[in-house]
Design a protein around this motif. Structure first.
Motif, PDB file in Angstrom:
ATOM      1  N   HIS A 161       0.843  -1.192   0.000  1.00 51.05           N
ATOM      2  CA  HIS A 161       0.000   0.000   0.000  1.00 51.05           C
ATOM      3  C   HIS A 161       0.879   1.242   0.000  1.00 51.05           C
ATOM      4  O   HIS A 161       1.876   1.300   0.725  1.00 51.05           O
ATOM      5  N   PHE A 162       0.503   2.208  -0.818  1.00 51.34           N
ATOM      6  CA  PHE A 162       1.226   3.474  -0.862  1.00 51.34           C
ATOM      7  C   PHE A 162       0.221   4.618  -0.952  1.00 51.34           C
ATOM      8  O   PHE A 162      -0.858   4.471  -1.527  1.00 51.34           O
ATOM      9  N   THR A 163       0.611   5.758  -0.402  1.00 49.04           N
ATOM     10  CA  THR A 163      -0.184   6.957  -0.646  1.00 49.04           C
ATOM     11  C   THR A 163       0.086   7.400  -2.072  1.00 49.04           C
ATOM     12  O   THR A 163       1.114   7.055  -2.666  1.00 49.04           O
ATOM     13  N   TYR A 164      -0.821   8.178  -2.630  1.00 54.96           N
ATOM     14  CA  TYR A 164      -0.613   8.693  -3.983  1.00 54.96           C
ATOM     15  C   TYR A 164       0.623   9.592  -4.019  1.00 54.96           C
ATOM     16  O   TYR A 164       1.353   9.630  -5.002  1.00 54.96           O
ATOM     17  N   GLU A 165       0.851  10.273  -2.920  1.00 55.33           N
ATOM     18  CA  GLU A 165       2.043  11.121  -2.832  1.00 55.33           C
ATOM     19  C   GLU A 165       3.313  10.294  -2.999  1.00 55.33           C
ATOM     20  O   GLU A 165       4.201  10.639  -3.794  1.00 55.33           O
ATOM     21  N   LYS A 166       3.380   9.185  -2.279  1.00 50.99           N
ATOM     22  CA  LYS A 166       4.598   8.372  -2.305  1.00 50.99           C
ATOM     23  C   LYS A 166       4.793   7.681  -3.648  1.00 50.99           C
ATOM     24  O   LYS A 166       5.911   7.656  -4.180  1.00 50.99           O
TER      25      LYS A 166
END
Length: 336
Positions: free
Chosen positions: A241-246
């Motif tokens: 899982h990743f944030t869209y930022e990352k």
């Protein structure tokens, strides 16, 4: 013989590449000759263009029943990868026709032609909704019909219902529910569009989160499940899982592009989707950001991958490739 629908898309093309490398007799369907070129380009990219001619291509459409008659002759196994992805509300009818009606047609032909097993490519969007006592979405999460879902999610859920109907009628089936699939940028939809936008210089980012998976892992899971005795089960395919930022910043770093600098807060994306709606309504432009898509940019969705990874459940002892290395591989091929 194996039949692959959606062989000109991201998952289907990579599946064809894998199957041909393993010297399996394959038939694939296409809607027009131009669409085949992307699959051919993928083979060329991997220096496997000499294997491309081993695929038997037949022109057909999953929503055109007469065209499917000749497709299913002598078919033993079917990988149903074809589908329509859109978050534009105007595409509701097309989504339902392709994803639900098209899947129903494939299931019916599998039953009529006594296909041994069907693998259906669904989506995490069709998994269900988090209950009050849950923290992550899993294969057992129940679909809440009263909750808001995108037209795309509804169409994929409807497609799964058709597959389960086939299972009840005696057809062996497995379903995979991938997260956002990362793969070759030859394909300009899905993750390919993300790579393209980042390389052009995407100035904004959001802090919402979702699950990602490499296309090769999706193909690996599909083929292993088809070779197993497993039937009547579905598996969520999410590596990390990743944030869209990352995720945007990782892609920017790997591609040597400028990372985004500005955080688009919820109020800003709310304004953008409304402006986009006005432009679409009065100027007839293609929808870029819908109300639902804007909300997902700020949601923090988590999905369990324990079922596919647990050897006591799947019997596979499955391991995912890290997203960081997957992006690095995609970028290295893209440079070719």
């Amino acid at each position: 013989m194996i039949l692959v629908t959606g062989g000109t898309g991201l998952v289907g093309a990579h599946l064809l590449l894998y199957l041909v490398e393993n010297e399996v007799a394959i038939r694939a369907i296409y809607r027009n000759c131009i669409s085949i070129e992307k699959t051919k380009s993928l083979f060329l990219l991997h220096n496997k263009d000499h294997l491309f001619s081993k695929i038997e291509w037949i022109e057909a459409d999953i929503v055109d029943i007469p065209s499917l008659e000749k497709v299913f002759k002598n078919i033993d196994y079917v990988y149903h990868c074809a589908g329509f992805i859109s978050f534009d509300p105007k595409d509701e009818n097309s989504l339902r026709k392709t994803n639900i009606e098209g899947t129903a047609n494939i299931v019916n032909f599998c039953i009529d032609y006594k296909v041994k097993k069907l693998c259906h490519v669904s989506s995490i969007a069709a998994l269900g909704d988090i209950a009050q006592n849950e923290t992550v979405v899993s294969e057992t999460s129940e679909w809440n019909p009263e909750a808001y879902h995108s037209d795309y999610a509804i169409s994929k859920y409807g497609a799964e219902l058709e597959v389960w109907r086939g299972f009840q009628e005696g057809l062996e089936v497995v379903i995979v529910n991938p997260g956002v699939i990362l793969g070759s940028t030859i394909f300009d939809t899905g993750s390919g569009a993300i790579f393209a936008k980042v390389k052009k210089g995407l100035p904004f980012y959001t802090k919402g989160q979702t699950g990602y998976v490499c296309v090769n892992d999706v193909v690996k899971a599909m083929t292993l499940l088809m070779q197993s005795a497993i039937s009547g089960e579905r598996f969520a395919l999410v590596a990390e899982h990743f944030t869209y930022e990352k995720i945007i910043k990782i892609i920017a770093e790997k591609t040597g592009s400028k990372p985004p600098k500005f955080y688009a807060k919820p109020w800003l994306t709310d304004i953008v989707w409304r402006i986009d709606w006005l432009l679409t309504t009065f100027l007839g432009k293609k929808r870029i950001l819908s109300k639902y898509a804007a909300s997902t940019l700020h949601s923090n969705d988590s999905y369990s991958n324990e079922k596919i990874k647990n050897p006591e459940i799947s019997g596979l002892n499955f391991e995912f490739q890290s997203i960081d290395s997957a992006i690095e591989t995609i970028v290295s091929f893209d440079k070719k």
